[in-house]
Design an enzyme around this catalytic site. Structure first.
Site, short mmCIF file in Angstrom:
data_model
loop_
_atom_site.label_atom_id
_atom_site.label_comp_id
_atom_site.label_asym_id
_atom_site.label_seq_id
_atom_site.Cartn_x
_atom_site.Cartn_y
_atom_site.Cartn_z
N CYS A 23 -18.15 24.50 -9.01
CA CYS A 23 -17.43 25.73 -8.82
C CYS A 23 -18.49 26.82 -9.17
O CYS A 23 -19.65 26.61 -9.50
CB CYS A 23 -16.25 26.04 -9.90
SG CYS A 23 -15.11 24.54 -9.83
N ARG A 36 -20.73 26.24 -3.21
CA ARG A 36 -20.56 25.32 -4.07
C ARG A 36 -18.93 24.69 -4.23
O ARG A 36 -19.00 23.67 -4.93
CB ARG A 36 -20.82 25.96 -5.41
CG ARG A 36 -22.13 26.56 -5.43
CD ARG A 36 -22.89 27.22 -6.73
NE ARG A 36 -22.58 26.29 -7.72
CZ ARG A 36 -23.41 25.76 -8.32
NH1 ARG A 36 -24.74 25.60 -7.81
NH2 ARG A 36 -23.44 25.03 -9.55
N TRP A 65 -13.55 24.31 -6.84
CA TRP A 65 -13.52 23.15 -6.27
C TRP A 65 -12.55 22.31 -7.20
O TRP A 65 -12.91 22.09 -8.41
CB TRP A 65 -14.84 22.49 -6.13
CG TRP A 65 -14.85 21.22 -5.45
CD1 TRP A 65 -14.83 20.97 -3.99
CD2 TRP A 65 -14.83 19.65 -5.59
NE1 TRP A 65 -14.98 19.63 -3.75
CE2 TRP A 65 -14.85 18.92 -4.78
CE3 TRP A 65 -14.74 19.36 -7.21
CZ2 TRP A 65 -14.74 17.57 -4.97
CZ3 TRP A 65 -14.68 17.88 -7.51
CH2 TRP A 65 -14.63 17.12 -6.28
N ASN A 88 -16.46 26.71 -15.24
CA ASN A 88 -17.05 25.68 -14.36
C ASN A 88 -17.25 24.48 -15.41
O ASN A 88 -17.58 24.68 -16.52
CB ASN A 88 -18.43 25.86 -14.04
CG ASN A 88 -18.35 26.65 -12.94
OD1 ASN A 88 -17.58 27.20 -12.47
ND2 ASN A 88 -19.68 27.14 -12.42
N GLY A 89 -16.68 23.36 -15.01
CA GLY A 89 -17.02 22.18 -15.87
C GLY A 89 -15.49 21.41 -16.04
O GLY A 89 -14.95 21.64 -15.62
N GLU A 148 -28.63 7.34 5.84
CA GLU A 148 -28.67 8.83 5.79
C GLU A 148 -27.98 9.41 7.20
O GLU A 148 -27.10 10.33 6.98
CB GLU A 148 -30.04 9.39 5.51
CG GLU A 148 -30.07 10.90 5.59
CD GLU A 148 -29.46 11.61 4.71
OE1 GLU A 148 -28.69 11.02 3.89
OE2 GLU A 148 -29.39 12.72 4.64
N LYS A 187 -24.64 11.63 7.08
CA LYS A 187 -24.53 12.94 7.62
C LYS A 187 -23.20 12.98 8.45
O LYS A 187 -22.54 14.10 8.49
CB LYS A 187 -25.74 13.19 8.43
CG LYS A 187 -26.99 13.56 7.55
CD LYS A 187 -27.00 14.68 6.82
CE LYS A 187 -26.17 14.70 5.36
NZ LYS A 187 -27.37 14.23 4.33
N GLU A 232 -19.66 12.98 6.72
CA GLU A 232 -19.51 14.15 5.99
C GLU A 232 -19.26 15.31 6.79
O GLU A 232 -18.16 15.92 6.45
CB GLU A 232 -20.97 14.75 5.42
CG GLU A 232 -21.48 14.07 3.71
CD GLU A 232 -22.43 14.71 3.07
OE1 GLU A 232 -23.61 14.85 3.81
OE2 GLU A 232 -22.44 15.26 2.26
N HIS A 284 -24.27 -11.10 10.13
CA HIS A 284 -23.49 -11.64 9.03
C HIS A 284 -22.25 -11.09 8.84
O HIS A 284 -21.60 -10.98 7.62
CB HIS A 284 -24.29 -11.45 7.87
CG HIS A 284 -25.71 -12.42 8.09
ND1 HIS A 284 -25.83 -13.74 7.97
CD2 HIS A 284 -27.05 -11.81 7.90
CE1 HIS A 284 -26.90 -14.01 8.25
NE2 HIS A 284 -27.80 -12.92 8.25
N LYS A 306 -21.20 21.65 -2.74
CA LYS A 306 -22.69 21.36 -2.89
C LYS A 306 -23.15 20.68 -4.09
O LYS A 306 -24.04 19.64 -3.79
CB LYS A 306 -23.25 22.58 -2.53
CG LYS A 306 -24.92 22.59 -2.47
CD LYS A 306 -25.09 21.82 -1.23
CE LYS A 306 -26.79 21.76 -0.99
NZ LYS A 306 -26.96 20.96 -0.07
O1 M6R Z 1 -27.97 17.49 -6.00
P1 M6R Z 1 -28.06 16.14 -5.82
O2 M6R Z 1 -29.15 15.73 -4.77
O3 M6R Z 1 -27.99 15.39 -7.03
O4 M6R Z 1 -26.75 15.81 -5.00
C1 M6R Z 1 -26.73 14.24 -4.67
C2 M6R Z 1 -25.53 14.13 -3.73
O5 M6R Z 1 -24.26 14.72 -4.24
C3 M6R Z 1 -25.86 14.65 -2.34
O6 M6R Z 1 -26.99 14.40 -1.88
C4 M6R Z 1 -24.62 14.50 -1.32
O7 M6R Z 1 -24.69 13.16 -1.11
C5 M6R Z 1 -24.81 15.44 0.01
N1 M6R Z 1 -23.66 16.05 0.07
C6 M6R Z 1 -25.29 14.70 1.04
O8 M6R Z 1 -25.40 15.49 2.22
#
Ligand code: M6R
Length: 616
Positions: free
Chosen positions: A2, A27, A74, A98-99, A489, A493, A496, A512, A611
């Site tokens: 947040c 965030r 969030w 936050n938290g 990756e 992407k 996501e 396999h 984020k």
């Molecule tokens: O801030 P960080 O690199 O520790 O974050 C790790 C993951 O949460 C972050 O890479 C997440 O998978 C991204 N949304 C990927 O695009």
């Protein structure tokens, strides 16, 4: 996950709060709200959805004030509803948080017995009532309101277990804001006759660059005239003032449609900045801190810990580490490692990778590694002064600049560049990298930003492929060796931001099991550069074609591929040698971006995500 912003000033702070929340929206973006102290009253506006909706409501309700706090959420405890949105209020005390408060149920029971009623399902509301309870107790005892809010916050946080960053105001004390930090970042911005609070410097950059980072357990009282900080024992303490070098331009979209697009295109510059020190001064241990050499010589192996995209950077680094430095290397998802009865070799260097430097799972894994006796820790991070590098012995900051898009792009490729540097430095210190090797690696690094730019130039071709992907439900990504993590990756992407189900496999693993999924409706993306595994990858591709699968192949200019029915090929200009995974990341990022665009999803703020992930 947040975002918090607060301000006290002679001017109207409402525009400052709204602007700050817009900058923090990446965030967490389920709901947003502000509370202002206005002529001895607290007024609040909250809305689910985006900050702009809350802004419209604040304008309609004519919000103006000299003191206020704001939040973008969030959801963790309680769904996405207006009642669960922050700020939460308890009889004139308003608070943003936050938290996560772990003992909120226990505190809720206690407060119910004291007569408090709850309007939300959040853990946060507990804190508002607790502060009010202590304020009332001191008022009833005649201590007086002048010191009331600060003391009440200091008492309340002692009852909390968990993580918090708090900003609190009270209608009875319109001259101050009180804040507290434990486990979540919080900073104070210092202006001229006005001061600010924020969870992230981007929220207040329009007002000031001078900031104090609160330490764990700190509380602070913020007025127009100044700031007083207290440590965990409530003893007043001086904390250093930093001048932030985050550029405002990195927070603006400029000519781009999305931050993700902007950040993909910033990669040549981000990489050039990240490798600048090596290009100028060679592969020196000092890249990781003034006293890094002794620690890096002392180690006998490497354990990498990270989450998400950062974990895939770690997976790539493992191939480099073993090949270049000769040191054994393991990579583990931080949230798994932290609960495993790991057998620690104290001389294995713990390397955490985190763009944000705040990811709770990674932070906790680091603490766990230390508790197991690991002697040396190194953080690869993109955010100076964030929690994970501060808790690490050695640091390598990537110089990607602020990354706003939820899908990580430039942070990933700069992490790879930083990890490559670490591998070569370790190789030198452990006698595996000769002078000639070093010169060769340096030369490859020099070419890197240019090669990445060439890969970016493939965008129009990739956008055409994306149109085909947009109608699909599933996709498979394949790679081998160094390029298997890049396939992972690429799949991450795509899922996501386009919400297409995508999975990645080492190409050799296809037969396999996953081959059963392949039919004409399944696009299969293959990362197939001209390396020693190319012929093996080609055989795996035959397995796909024989089952009617359509292949989309990213390869180099110098590999002998031809397009044929069901086999589409895009070539990056030349094989980038050991750094090829970095170059081959660009096409998979662009494919995900353009597919999401074609599907009309919210590229920078994909559903359900945030984020930085500061909860378990
Ligand atoms: O801030 P960080 O690199 O520790 O974050 C790790 C993951 O949460 C972050 O890479 C997440 O998978 C991204 N949304 C990927 O695009």
């Amino acid at each position: 996950m947040c975002g918090i912003v607060g301000a006290i000033a002679d001017r109207d702070v409402v525009p400052v709060l709204i602007e700050g929340l817009k900058r923090l929206e990446y965030r967490g973006y389920d709901s947003a709200g502000i509370a202002v102290v206005d002529e001895q009253d607290v007024r609040r506006v909250r809305r689910t959805g985006r900050v702009s909706e809350m802004e419209n409501a604040a304008i309609a309700e004519d919000f103006h004030a000299h003191l206020g706090i704001g939040h973008t959420r969030w959801a963790t405890h309680g769904g996405v509803t207006e009642a669960n949105a922050h700020p939460h209020i308890s009889q004139g005390v308003a608070l943003v948080h936050n938290g996560i408060i772990e003992n909120h149920e226990e505190q809720r029971e206690r407060l119910r017995e004291l007569g408090y009623q709850f309007e939300s399902q959040t853990d946060t509301e507990v804190i508002a009532h607790l502060i009010h309870h202590y304020l009332k107790e001191s008022n009833d005892a005649g201590t007086g309101p002048a010191q009331g809010l600060l003391a009440a916050v200091q008492r309340a946080v002692k009852d909390l277990t968990g993580a918090y960053a708090l900003a609190v105001v009270s209608r009875k004390e319109p001259e101050r804001m009180v804040c507290a930090r434990m486990g979540c970042p919080l900073l104070i911005g210092l202006g001229e006759g006005e001061n600010f609070v924020a969870s992230d410097v981007s929220a207040i950059l329009q007002a000031t660059r001078r900031v104090i980072f609160l330490e764990e357990g700190d509380t602070a009282e913020v007025t127009r005239a100044g700031v007083r900080v207290f440590d965990g024992d409530n003893v007043e303490i001086q904390r250093e003032v930093h001048v932030s070098d985050v550029s405002l331009a990195s927070l603006e979209l400029g000519p781009y449609r999305h931050f993700m697009q902007k950040e993909i295109h910033e990669q040549p510059r981000a990489l050039a900045d990240t490798i600048e020190a090596v290009i100028d001064g060679g592969f020196s241990a000092e890249l990781f801190g003034a006293n890094a050499e002794a620690a890096l010589r002392d180690i006998e192996g490497v354990q990498i810990l990270a989450c998400g995209t950062s974990y895939y950077a770690g997976m790539t680094a493992r191939y480099w580490m073993e090949a270049i430095s000769g040191l054994p290397c393991s990579v583990e998802i931080a949230s798994e490692y932290r609960y495993r009865a790991a057998h620690a070799n104290p001389k294995h260097l713990i390397v955490t990778i985190s763009q944000s430097g705040e990811t709770l799972d990674t932070m906790e894994a680091l603490k766990y590694a230390k508790s197991l006796g690991h002697l040396h820790t190194l953080s690869v991070c993109n955010v100076p002064e964030s929690a994970i590098p501060r808790a690490s012995e050695l640091v390598c900051y990537t110089r990607a600049g602020a990354e706003i898009g939820v899908a990580s792009t430039k942070a990933f490729t700069t992490q790879l560049a930083a990890l490559f540097q670490l591998c070569v430095v370790l190789g030198k210190l452990h006698g595996k990298v000769s002078e000639a090797d070093e010169a060769d690696y340096l030369e490859q690094l020099r070419f890197l930003p240019g090669s990445v730019q060439h890969a970016l130039n493939l965008e129009p071709q990739i956008a055409l492929w994306a149109e085909k992907f947009a109608g699909k439900q599933n996709a498979l990504f394949l790679g081998r060796g160094l390029h298997y993590p890049i396939a992972l990756e690429g799949a991450l992407k795509l899922k996501e931001i386009s919400y297409i189900h995508a999975e990645a496999y080492p190409a050799g693993e296809l037969k396999h099991g996953p081959l059963a999924l392949v039919d004409a409706a399944m696009p299969v993306v293959v990362i197939a550069p001209n390396d020693k595994l190319l012929e093996k990858v080609k055989s795996n591709m035959q397995e796909v074609r024989a089952r009617g699968g359509e292949l989309f192949v990213f390869t180099d200019q110098d590999s002998n591929f031809t397009e044929s029915e069901g086999v589409h090929v895009i070539r990056t200009p030349r094989h980038a040698g050991v750094l090829s995974p970095i170059v081959h990341t660009i096409p998979v990022q662009l494919l995900a971006y353009h597919t999401a665009l074609a599907r009309g999803t919210d590229v920078d703020k994909p559903r359900n995500l945030a984020k930085s992930v500061t909860v378990e």
